[in-house]
Design a protein around this motif. Structure first.
Motif, PDB file in Angstrom:
ATOM      1  N   ILE A 179       2.289  13.312   0.316  1.00  0.00           N
ATOM      2  CA  ILE A 179       1.790  11.968   0.626  1.00  0.00           C
ATOM      3  C   ILE A 179       0.274  11.982   0.769  1.00  0.00           C
ATOM      4  N   TYR A 180      -0.242  13.006   1.445  1.00  0.00           N
ATOM      5  CA  TYR A 180      -1.688  13.121   1.619  1.00  0.00           C
ATOM      6  C   TYR A 180      -2.397  13.276   0.276  1.00  0.00           C
ATOM      7  N   VAL A 225      -1.286  12.212  -2.801  1.00  0.00           N
ATOM      8  CA  VAL A 225      -1.126  11.123  -3.778  1.00  0.00           C
ATOM      9  C   VAL A 225      -1.534   9.756  -3.235  1.00  0.00           C
ATOM     10  N   ALA A 226      -1.658   9.608  -1.926  1.00  0.00           N
ATOM     11  CA  ALA A 226      -1.974   8.286  -1.359  1.00  0.00           C
ATOM     12  C   ALA A 226      -2.971   8.443  -0.218  1.00  0.00           C
ATOM     13  N   GLN A 227      -4.057   7.699  -0.291  1.00  0.00           N
ATOM     14  CA  GLN A 227      -5.069   7.719   0.750  1.00  0.00           C
ATOM     15  C   GLN A 227      -4.994   6.442   1.581  1.00  0.00           C
ATOM     16  N   GLN A 228      -5.383   6.565   2.832  1.00  0.00           N
ATOM     17  CA  GLN A 228      -5.403   5.394   3.702  1.00  0.00           C
ATOM     18  C   GLN A 228      -6.381   4.362   3.148  1.00  0.00           C
ATOM     19  N   LEU A 233       4.925   4.996   1.913  1.00  0.00           N
ATOM     20  CA  LEU A 233       5.464   6.356   1.884  1.00  0.00           C
ATOM     21  C   LEU A 233       5.657   6.913   3.288  1.00  0.00           C
ATOM     22  N   GLU A 278       0.834  -1.194   0.000  1.00  0.00           N
ATOM     23  CA  GLU A 278       0.000   0.000   0.000  1.00  0.00           C
ATOM     24  C   GLU A 278       0.878   1.256   0.000  1.00  0.00           C
ATOM     25  N   PRO A 279       0.754   2.134  -0.999  1.00  0.00           N
ATOM     26  CA  PRO A 279       1.584   3.353  -1.044  1.00  0.00           C
ATOM     27  C   PRO A 279       1.425   4.229   0.181  1.00  0.00           C
ATOM     28  N   PHE A 280       0.217   4.268   0.755  1.00  0.00           N
ATOM     29  CA  PHE A 280      -0.015   5.115   1.921  1.00  0.00           C
ATOM     30  C   PHE A 280       0.927   4.746   3.062  1.00  0.00           C
TER      31      PHE A 280
END
Length: 227
Positions: A129-130, A132-135, A39, A34-36
């Protein structure tokens, strides 16, 4: 709301979730895939590289002592907040989101001791990060059914029976919806039977259909539940 039959679209996803949970190291697998999480791990572990830019104890004893104190304070504060959250929170999604928020704030406070410009770089990094990637939401489905608005309309109009449905309308880009994503699966595990079924619709994918079911796209009104 009276509807006809249940959709079986969630079966493949449910089996996929079961496979992920059977992984011997599920958190490691999730952190990498997962990217979230990946990262955030990169950002936190990069602190050890950033710390090497700080003067050593031999170069500046007072600065090194202040940095050590700030690091110890940050760790203690995080442990206290994390413990309080474990006691108070009802689901892991909210616990993870709040813990990451506290960790980022404390990390910035420590880095400001080293260099203000470095702290600004970390702040910008967290913003990226916020963006481009979501939880990721809770991956267990329980006895819930992921549906499209068209499927729900079909259930409402074709061969109505006495089956009662509770449907959650959510979006995958709102933190509130992600943090509450385990509520419906848990309810379905307890209350699902031949008379009661549970459904989930991601209106982020179908924004034009939200008004048909009286759902507002405003953040304060989501997630929304209809029966």
């Amino acid at each position: 709301m009276e509807v006809a039959t249940a959709t079986e679209a969630s079966a493949p996803a449910a089996s996929g979730g079961a496979k992920r949970r059977s992984h011997p190291f599920p958190w490691l697998d999730l952190a990498i895939s997962e990217p979230f999480y990946f990262l955030h791990l990169v950002a936190f572990f990069s602190y050890f590289a950033a710390r090497t830019t700080a003067p050593s104890a031999e170069d500046d004893v007072e600065f090194h002592s202040r940095l050590i104190r700030r690091e110890i304070q940050a760790v203690l504060v995080f442990l206290v907040l994390f413990t309080v959250k474990i006691v108070k929170e009802e689901n892991w999604e909210t616990l993870i989101a709040d813990s990451l928020l506290y960790a980022k704030g404390l990390l910035l406070a420590v880095i400001m001791v080293i260099d203000y410009w470095l702290a600004l770089c970390y702040l910008l990094g967290f913003v990226v990060i916020y963006a481009v990637a979501q939880q990721p939401p809770y991956d267990g489905l329980g006895h819930t059914h992921h549906m499209t608005p068209l499927q729900l309309e079909s259930l409402l109009t074709e061969e109505p029976t006495t089956r009662f449905w509770l449907v959650e309308f959510r979006t995958s880009f709102l933190g509130k919806c992600i943090q509450a994503s385990s509520v419906m699966p848990e309810l379905s595990n307890i209350y699902s039977n031949k008379n009661i079924s549970f459904g989930i619709i991601d209106i982020g994918h179908f924004p034009n259909a939200a008004a048909k079911f009286g759902i507002s796209m405003w953040e304060a009104s989501l997630p929304a539940f209809r029966s």
